[in-house]
Enzyme design. Structure first.
Site, mmCIF file in Angstrom:
data_model
loop_
_atom_site.group_PDB
_atom_site.id
_atom_site.type_symbol
_atom_site.label_atom_id
_atom_site.label_comp_id
_atom_site.label_asym_id
_atom_site.label_seq_id
_atom_site.Cartn_x
_atom_site.Cartn_y
_atom_site.Cartn_z
ATOM 1 N N HIS A 131 -6.788 7.829 11.272
ATOM 2 C CA HIS A 131 -6.499 6.392 11.274
ATOM 3 C C HIS A 131 -5.033 6.095 11.005
ATOM 4 O O HIS A 131 -4.693 4.991 10.597
ATOM 5 C CB HIS A 131 -7.398 5.676 10.258
ATOM 6 C CG HIS A 131 -8.845 5.732 10.631
ATOM 7 N ND1 HIS A 131 -9.880 5.443 9.762
ATOM 8 C CD2 HIS A 131 -9.449 6.052 11.809
ATOM 9 C CE1 HIS A 131 -11.038 5.594 10.383
ATOM 10 N NE2 HIS A 131 -10.808 5.973 11.625
ATOM 11 N N GLN A 153 -9.585 10.118 7.107
ATOM 12 C CA GLN A 153 -9.503 8.725 7.569
ATOM 13 C C GLN A 153 -8.475 7.975 6.730
ATOM 14 O O GLN A 153 -8.181 6.819 6.989
ATOM 15 C CB GLN A 153 -10.869 8.057 7.398
ATOM 16 C CG GLN A 153 -11.961 8.712 8.234
ATOM 17 C CD GLN A 153 -13.338 8.218 7.806
ATOM 18 O OE1 GLN A 153 -13.804 7.170 8.250
ATOM 19 N NE2 GLN A 153 -13.991 8.955 6.941
ATOM 20 N N VAL A 204 -4.947 6.834 4.953
ATOM 21 C CA VAL A 204 -3.572 6.661 5.424
ATOM 22 C C VAL A 204 -2.569 7.041 4.330
ATOM 23 O O VAL A 204 -1.362 6.962 4.548
ATOM 24 C CB VAL A 204 -3.334 5.212 5.939
ATOM 25 C CG1 VAL A 204 -4.182 4.957 7.180
ATOM 26 C CG2 VAL A 204 -3.638 4.164 4.868
ATOM 27 N N ASP A 205 -3.086 7.453 3.151
ATOM 28 C CA ASP A 205 -2.173 7.959 2.120
ATOM 29 C C ASP A 205 -1.802 9.406 2.452
ATOM 30 O O ASP A 205 -2.308 9.980 3.415
ATOM 31 C CB ASP A 205 -2.816 7.831 0.714
ATOM 32 C CG ASP A 205 -4.056 8.716 0.553
ATOM 33 O OD1 ASP A 205 -3.997 9.921 0.890
ATOM 34 O OD2 ASP A 205 -5.113 8.213 0.095
ATOM 35 N N ARG A 260 0.842 -1.207 0.000
ATOM 36 C CA ARG A 260 0.000 0.000 0.000
ATOM 37 C C ARG A 260 0.880 1.262 0.000
ATOM 38 O O ARG A 260 0.569 2.244 -0.625
ATOM 39 C CB ARG A 260 -0.905 0.053 1.249
ATOM 40 C CG ARG A 260 -1.855 -1.111 1.453
ATOM 41 C CD ARG A 260 -3.040 -1.084 0.524
ATOM 42 N NE ARG A 260 -2.732 -1.428 -0.844
ATOM 43 C CZ ARG A 260 -2.407 -2.656 -1.273
ATOM 44 N NH1 ARG A 260 -2.363 -3.657 -0.451
ATOM 45 N NH2 ARG A 260 -2.125 -2.874 -2.534
ATOM 46 N N GLY A 318 -16.318 11.577 0.224
ATOM 47 C CA GLY A 318 -15.809 10.238 -0.081
ATOM 48 C C GLY A 318 -15.688 9.288 1.086
ATOM 49 O O GLY A 318 -14.743 8.519 1.154
ATOM 50 N N THR A 319 -16.672 9.318 1.983
ATOM 51 C CA THR A 319 -16.660 8.317 3.056
ATOM 52 C C THR A 319 -18.042 7.711 3.210
ATOM 53 O O THR A 319 -19.053 8.418 3.129
ATOM 54 C CB THR A 319 -16.170 8.893 4.406
ATOM 55 O OG1 THR A 319 -16.391 7.918 5.432
ATOM 56 C CG2 THR A 319 -16.856 10.190 4.796
ATOM 57 N N SER A 320 -18.083 6.414 3.459
ATOM 58 C CA SER A 320 -19.366 5.736 3.616
ATOM 59 C C SER A 320 -19.970 5.989 5.000
ATOM 60 O O SER A 320 -21.086 5.565 5.269
ATOM 61 C CB SER A 320 -19.180 4.228 3.403
ATOM 62 O OG SER A 320 -18.253 3.735 4.347
HETATM 63 N N1 APR Z 1 -15.708 10.064 -5.620
HETATM 64 C C1 APR Z 1 -16.457 10.263 -4.501
HETATM 65 N N2 APR Z 1 -16.844 9.279 -3.693
HETATM 66 C C2 APR Z 1 -16.489 8.028 -4.040
HETATM 67 C C3 APR Z 1 -15.725 7.738 -5.193
HETATM 68 C C4 APR Z 1 -15.339 8.838 -6.012
HETATM 69 N N3 APR Z 1 -14.621 8.685 -7.127
HETATM 70 N N4 APR Z 1 -15.536 6.396 -5.245
HETATM 71 C C5 APR Z 1 -16.148 5.879 -4.179
HETATM 72 N N5 APR Z 1 -16.722 6.850 -3.437
HETATM 73 C C6 APR Z 1 -17.422 6.760 -2.159
HETATM 74 C C7 APR Z 1 -18.255 5.518 -1.947
HETATM 75 O O1 APR Z 1 -19.580 5.722 -2.442
HETATM 76 C C8 APR Z 1 -18.246 5.376 -0.428
HETATM 77 O O2 APR Z 1 -19.312 6.100 0.179
HETATM 78 O O3 APR Z 1 -16.422 6.730 -1.165
HETATM 79 C C9 APR Z 1 -16.918 6.030 -0.028
HETATM 80 C C10 APR Z 1 -15.848 5.056 0.404
HETATM 81 O O4 APR Z 1 -16.276 4.397 1.565
HETATM 82 P P1 APR Z 1 -15.348 3.318 2.291
HETATM 83 O O5 APR Z 1 -14.747 2.410 1.270
HETATM 84 O O6 APR Z 1 -16.147 2.712 3.382
HETATM 85 O O7 APR Z 1 -14.138 4.193 2.881
HETATM 86 P P2 APR Z 1 -14.080 5.059 4.222
HETATM 87 O O8 APR Z 1 -15.409 5.623 4.547
HETATM 88 O O9 APR Z 1 -12.941 5.986 4.056
HETATM 89 O O10 APR Z 1 -13.711 3.947 5.294
HETATM 90 C C11 APR Z 1 -13.531 4.353 6.623
HETATM 91 O O11 APR Z 1 -12.862 2.143 7.270
HETATM 92 O O12 APR Z 1 -11.661 0.250 6.721
HETATM 93 C C12 APR Z 1 -11.695 1.371 7.499
HETATM 94 O O13 APR Z 1 -9.907 2.487 8.493
HETATM 95 C C13 APR Z 1 -10.493 2.263 7.247
HETATM 96 O O14 APR Z 1 -10.377 4.664 7.110
HETATM 97 C C14 APR Z 1 -11.117 3.518 6.707
HETATM 98 C C15 APR Z 1 -12.498 3.508 7.316
#
Ligand code: APR
Length: 232
Positions: free
Chosen positions: A106, A88, A90-91, A58, A171-173
């Site tokens: 994180h 959140q 790590v990059d 990574r 960009g977070t779920s």
């Molecule tokens: N532009 C905008 N949003 C996007 C894109 C994009 N190109 N591609 C995907 N997404 C959205 C998805 O719809 C989703 O809601 O980004 C979100 C990514 O969600 P996750 O994969 O759950 O990532 P994140 O919310 O950062 O995860 C939180 O979970 O695994 C742990 O510690 C890890 O920091 C991480 C934490």
């Protein structure tokens, strides 16, 4: 007049356009691995070599990645606002884009720490190998907050969030707490935006504009709206 306070809470989706895969879009698998195998204390105990190798890869990928327009707009917001990025991720793409104040909730791929004493943290550019020890003799591990571990910076992040005039989620779920909870404690009148390709459901949040778009385009729209609301 002092600048208004703006917070950006970012997640994996902001780095997707830079070629770094998100977590949950891949259906629970992360780069082909069960997340718990590579991102939990149990996984580390079971197979530290796998975990080290996973994060070494990574780190290599992150080093090659470049910030996209969304990271660049976040940096540009500093021209108008007092900006704190709470990520959140790590990059280091917010740093590469030039953001001056980034809180890595994180942890970071570019730091490692003792597995005995979490205060022994070191910068790292290359790989961590099995057998690399901290001064206290314990194996060095990635400085990443894994599932089930405490998030030491959450108090700082909460204090800054509560104090914000503008709060942008991108960009977070919003599936992972305590980070996801930050949006729940904001003042009613804090101006809130959420940018996501597939926005999570947050109907209970007041004063929120949802922009269903990719991060670069969504952040461009947020910037445009902010310039209308706060003309110079
Ligand atoms: N532009 C905008 N949003 C996007 C894109 C994009 N190109 N591609 C995907 N997404 C959205 C998805 O719809 C989703 O809601 O980004 C979100 C990514 O969600 P996750 O994969 O759950 O990532 P994140 O919310 O950062 O995860 C939180 O979970 O695994 C742990 O510690 C890890 O920091 C991480 C934490």
């Amino acid at each position: 007049m002092p600048k208004k306070k703006l917070v950006v809470l970012s997640g994996a989706g902001i780095s997707a356009e830079s070629g770094i895969p998100t977590f949950r879009d891949a259906g629970g698998l992360w780069e082909g691995h069960d997340v718990m195998e590579v991102a939990s204390p149990q996984g580390w105990k079971k197979n530290p070599a796998l975990v080290l190798d996973f994060y070494n890869q990574r780190r290599k990928a992150a080093k090659q990645a470049q910030p996209n327009d969304a990271h660049k707009i976040v940096k540009r917001l500093e021209d108008y606002f007092d900006v704190t990025v709470i990520t959140q991720n790590v990059d280091d793409l917010h740093e590469k884009a030039g953001s001056s104040h980034v809180i890595h909730l994180h942890g970071s791929l570019f730091q490692m720490r003792s597995s005995l004493d979490e205060n022994l943290v070191y910068d790292i550019e290359g790989d961590i190998h099995l057998g690399d020890k901290c001064p206290k003799g314990s194996q060095l591990r990635p400085h990443i907050v894994w599932f089930g571990e405490a998030v030491p910076l959450i108090t700082t992040a909460a204090e800054i969030s509560i104090d914000s005039d503008v709060f942008i989620v991108v960009g977070t779920s919003l599936q992972v707490y305590p980070a996801a909870g930050l949006i729940e404690y904001l003042h009613r009148d804090t101006l809130k935006f959420l940018v996501d390709l597939n926005p999570p459901s947050v109907d209970y949040i007041k004063n929120l504009t949802i922009i269903a778009d990719k991060a670069s385009e969504g952040m461009r729209k947020v910037m445009e709206k902010l310039m209308e609301i706060f003309p110079n």
